[in-house]
Design an enzyme around this catalytic site. Structure first.
Site, mmCIF file in Angstrom:
data_model
loop_
_atom_site.group_PDB
_atom_site.id
_atom_site.type_symbol
_atom_site.label_atom_id
_atom_site.label_comp_id
_atom_site.label_asym_id
_atom_site.label_seq_id
_atom_site.Cartn_x
_atom_site.Cartn_y
_atom_site.Cartn_z
ATOM 1 C CE LYS A 1 -4.015 0.439 0.512
ATOM 2 N NZ LYS A 1 -4.988 0.528 -0.616
ATOM 3 C CG HIS B 1 -10.437 -3.798 -3.529
ATOM 4 N ND1 HIS B 1 -11.617 -3.559 -2.843
ATOM 5 C CD2 HIS B 1 -9.562 -2.869 -3.100
ATOM 6 C CE1 HIS B 1 -11.446 -2.520 -2.038
ATOM 7 N NE2 HIS B 1 -10.216 -2.085 -2.171
#
Lengths: 417, 417
Positions: free
Chosen positions: B182, B309
């Site tokens: 991330k 996701h």
């Protein structure tokens, strides 16, 4: 529960001498009836094409389906893909979709029987109680060459006036509220005049014409413009995605297709070119009932309309078409069906009944139809005796006009040097 | 069988102080647990977001679901569309997809329980026994502000070296064979250096980074080029379909998204512009498990890759993700999951176990998970006590840096006058 037997029975049924761009229907239409039997004694039904290559593919699929649970459609598709599409010399992707479709319908029939639920509920539930169909009109000869059986009750239909008569006869009997004319048979002017007379006689019935790519681009544009305000949509006037795109830019009537977009693989180019505004679904070659639902979502996503295509078929196919049609929110056109042209049937109880042009969805488990085994045997005997193993409308037309040849497009506005 | 009760229980579970472009995770992540009960006493489970608006929509959906058979997903969707999307002041289409998704999963759980079949079989059958997930790495603080509970075991991760340590710890424990970082947190140079060190330490693990639109187009192109040969894909480097399309033309690394293509409605423009090469599916907002399968077919049709996701979630969601992932032929990337960051659980038997980075598909009926009602009650008490009703990572970050503000893109290569 496991599928333990897979029977494919080729059949042939009477079909009138219906005219189209490829020639004329042969006296016998071919079809296959599929039975999947489980170790619990259930029998799931499917119906598909009866041409030689389809029968071969269905035969080869036997080893892929045996041992599967009726819910394992996904696994079957993968197995067929591995088996049919990759084996050198087999007929690839389109064959896969046709084969899978026939088997998937029978598996959904089994799922419904297992659960005591109609197929439309297995597919997520019906959004409508009645599925409207259209009057599917053909120019036709009065009788087949050499009269293989008694002539049909529809008589000769070769003029606009005769077509208005055929339409009235079909609407009186079935109650259809939409009209589709199979074109590409005569000079476009005569077909345009036919549509004008139909519009005059049935002013509230939406009208379509399907020349089956029989017109060149110039003819399509001229005819399309002449029919603005008369047509609900113009189906496959001309060949190729490029040709259709040129016509689409020039006329305001929406273009529909079951010829230039016949698989998911055709979508990207069709979207890029803007070739069509309406897709005609057909679970028999789009890959089954769930794939038809997927196609519907794809059409919704890209702002395309959705209608439904038909070949000559019997009641198993009609039941399957009706189940899936009931579940699709954006199936906003009446579905095509050849069904009124068939007087043979393979399902128990005889032919399904239309009410005001619609079929009411079944609440019986599965597809809601079972086989009449005597009828199946009779139709199978027809198949064995009819000496046809592949549909060939051109050959049949040559019995009437020996020099006749099928060609696409048939009607040219511009002579190309 | 009819659905007679629909219970929605908001819960809050511990979540580490994970950094992202919007700020930092709050100490409590919100979620909702959905129970659909039938007149035969079956209970189907779903899990969704726990934010205020989703809870309201799920509450409003109660009247649409009660009385339906668990197979009537299609009918439910139409009812929700009529109710939620059309009612003035409601949140429209995206809300519909989220609400429907939560309910559809619970209905599929019920279908599986009715039939004694796992959900993957209801969805057509599993194409793989194991579903691979990726190591989902975050930069993070060592502890939450004011220590609402004991610090997590992962410690501080603010440098490339610390990230290699976090990765090793996660891979040692879970066996993941793909890595996702991330990003969008620090200057791009530091994140690129982090990826280089990860690539050096785990040279056979495919690598991804997700800056969550934190980079402008120039930064995205520079970073994308610097990372060619290192990245499996670059996820949402920059905002808008147009921005992504510009980056896509300039770099050879495939671009992935769960931000610019989040519904079927976004497809036409994304295809037209060539904005992305990989779609990250997520059944929670794409409209459920069957819609995820449809999305997969759409990606296959247009030659796009498909990945999955994840937000912070517990075991019901993970079970649903695994069932659908097993059925999709073209889900060729390891799925994202936040699951290793959560030490709370709501399902009986505690957390699901990864083996070499994968989850083995369940052969139990339905989703194969049941509720631990004590855990549910405890997590619901957390929700009542945590004083959070909507996720807000920016507000949380301001506890550490009062002047901090979320903005997209955060990192600019070019000053726009």
């Amino acid at each position: 529960m496991k599928i333990t037997h897979c029977r494919v029975t080729p059949i042939a049924f009477r079909d009138p001498p219906l005219l189209n761009v490829q020639g004329v229907h042969q006296p016998w239409a071919l079809r296959s009836v599929l039975e999947l039997e489980t170790d619990t004694g259930l029998v799931g039904l499917g119906e598909s094409y009866g041409d030689k290559d389809v029968l071969e593919d269905l035969g080869e699929a036997r080893e892929a389906i045996l041992g599967l649970d009726p819910f394992e459609t996904n696994v079957l598709r993968q197995r067929l893909f591995d088996h049919l599409a990759v084996t050198p010399g087999t007929r690839g992707h389109k064959a896969l979709e046709k084969t899978f479709a026939a088997l998937e319908v029978a598996m959904l029939d089994l799922q419904g029987q297992m659960l005591g639920k109609p197929v439309h509920e297995i597919l997520g539930g019906a959004l409508r109680e009645k599925v409207p169909y259209s009057a599917y009109l053909f120019y036709k000869f009065a009788r087949h060459k050499d009269d293989p059986y008694a002539p049909d009750p529809w008589g000769e239909v070769l003029t606009p006036e005769q077509m208005v008569g055929e339409t009235r006869q079909m609407i009186d009997e079935y109650g259809f509220t939409s009209i589709k004319l199979k074109g590409g048979v005569f000079e476009p002017e005569l077909e345009i005049e036919t549509l004008r007379q139909l519009h005059g006689a049935f002013p509230t019935h939406p009208l379509r014409i399907d020349p089956n790519q029989g017109w060149d681009v110039g003819t399509s544009i001229r005819a399309g413009r002449a029919l603005e305000g008369t047509l609900e949509y113009l189906e496959d006037p001309t060949p190729t995605l490029e040709g259709m795109a040129t016509v689409a830019k020039a006329v305001s009537v929406p273009l529909a297709t079951n010829m230039v977009v016949t698989s998911f693989a055709h979508f990207p180019e069709a979207i890029r070119l803007g070739s069509v505004q309406v897709i005609l679904s057909d679970h028999h070659y789009w890959g089954g009932l769930r794939a038809t639902q997927t196609l519907a979502r794809l059409c919704q996503t890209f702002g395309l309309g959705l209608s439904m295509h038909s070949n000559s078929h019997l009641g198993i196919s009609l039941a399957a078409m009706t189940h899936v049609a009931a579940t699709i929110p954006n199936l906003t056109y009446a579905c095509d069906t050849h069904y009124p042209w068939q007087d043979d049937e393979v399902i128990a109880g005889g032919k399904l009944n239309f009410d005001k042009g619609s079929l009411t969805i079944s609440d019986k488990p599965g597809l809601g139809v079972t086989l009449d085994y005597n009828a199946l045997e009779n139709l199978h005997q027809n198949y064995l005796n009819c000496d046809i193993s592949e549909r060939n409308d051109e050959l049949e037309m040559q019995k009437y006009q020996p020099a006749w040849q099928a060609k696409l497009p048939r009607f040219l506005e511009e002579i190309v040097g």
